[in-house]
Design an enzyme around this catalytic site. Structure first.
Site, PDB file in Angstrom:
ATOM      1  N   SER A   1       0.958  -1.337   0.093  1.00 23.79           N
ATOM      2  CA  SER A   1      -0.014  -0.115   0.095  1.00 23.79           C
ATOM      3  C   SER A   1       0.914   1.302   0.027  1.00 23.79           C
ATOM      4  O   SER A   1       0.481   2.365   0.475  1.00 23.79           O
ATOM      5  CB  SER A   1      -0.901  -0.006   1.206  1.00 23.79           C
ATOM      6  OG  SER A   1      -1.680  -1.193   1.095  1.00 23.79           O
ATOM      7  N   ARG A   2       2.193   1.371  -0.462  1.00 21.97           N
ATOM      8  CA  ARG A   2       3.050   2.386  -0.564  1.00 21.97           C
ATOM      9  C   ARG A   2       3.278   2.814   0.836  1.00 21.97           C
ATOM     10  O   ARG A   2       3.741   4.113   0.886  1.00 21.97           O
ATOM     11  CB  ARG A   2       2.519   3.405  -1.340  1.00 21.97           C
ATOM     12  CG  ARG A   2       2.442   2.820  -2.896  1.00 21.97           C
ATOM     13  CD  ARG A   2       3.758   2.543  -3.360  1.00 21.97           C
ATOM     14  NE  ARG A   2       3.652   2.373  -5.040  1.00 21.97           N
ATOM     15  CZ  ARG A   2       3.687   1.162  -5.482  1.00 21.97           C
ATOM     16  NH1 ARG A   2       3.599   0.135  -4.762  1.00 21.97           N
ATOM     17  NH2 ARG A   2       3.424   0.839  -6.911  1.00 21.97           N
TER      18      ARG A   2
END
Length: 212
Positions: A190-191
């Site tokens: 999810s970065r």
């Protein structure tokens, strides 16, 4: 053309926690570098070097790390090249090790000092002869008429040093980049990447976590 907006991957191989750190960032770097070598990465010692030209223009290129010693990162190059001229005017620079297959990066900010001539000569002596001759044949970063002109210069260097050792050119040398900042970056889902930064202070290294 490929839809670049659709090119993405999820990073989930591992994480990086404060407990993984050492008081010395170069100890962590050495561990990560060994893991990059063990993973079979192509040119694990390739690093991007960013400099600033005397007129303030940034420039960047890839060179090969050739040592970690005296608390810094070592590489060699032509002092008359664009990066050599840039470092002469502004020794502050940045390095980046892009170990994408391991979902890792190491980012360094520091100052480049010239290596002693004796160390330059010792390293140059162990280079392949072809690389030694190439250092004499190429006026790095300068224009050349065509490939044949470059090959002719190399042939001239071969003739000039036939039957004897090839010394390093006077304009060829090395740098020791002494880090002031070292950031270890580990990709996460999810970065929400892990970014742990070392920063040099008067008492010693301090660490902090940065938001991705």
């Amino acid at each position: 053309m490929t839809d670049l907006r659709a090119l993405r991957r999820e990073y989930a191989a591992r994480g990086l926690d404060e407990s993984d750190l050492d008081p010395d960032p170069l100890v962590v770097f050495d561990r990560w570098f060994a893991e990059a070598v063990a993973a079979g990465l192509d040119e694990p010692n390739a690093m991007v070097v960013a400099t600033t030209d005397p007129d303030g223009a940034p420039s960047v290129r890839t060179v090969l790390l050739k040592g970690v010693e005296d608390g810094g990162f070592v590489f060699f190059t032509n002092h008359a090249s664009r990066k050599g001229r840039a470092l002469a005017a502004e020794p502050r620079c940045a390095l980046l090790f892009p170990w994408h297959p391991l979902e890792r990066q190491v980012r360094v900010e520091g100052t480049a000092d010239l290596l002693p001539r004796a160390e330059v000569e010792a390293y140059f002596a162990q280079r392949p002869r072809g690389s030694q001759l190439g250092a004499h044949a190429s006026a790095q970063s300068e224009p050349v008429a065509d490939r044949s002109a470059l090959e002719a210069a190399y042939a001239g260097a071969e003739r000039a040093f036939e039957g004897r050792d090839v010394p390093p050119p006077e304009h060829w040398g090395g740098y020791l980049v002494r880090p002031q900042v070292v950031e270890f970056w580990q990709g996460r889902p999810s970065r929400l990447h892990d970014r742990l930064e070392y920063r040099r202070t008067a008492p010693g290294w301090t660490t902090r976590r940065l938001q991705p």
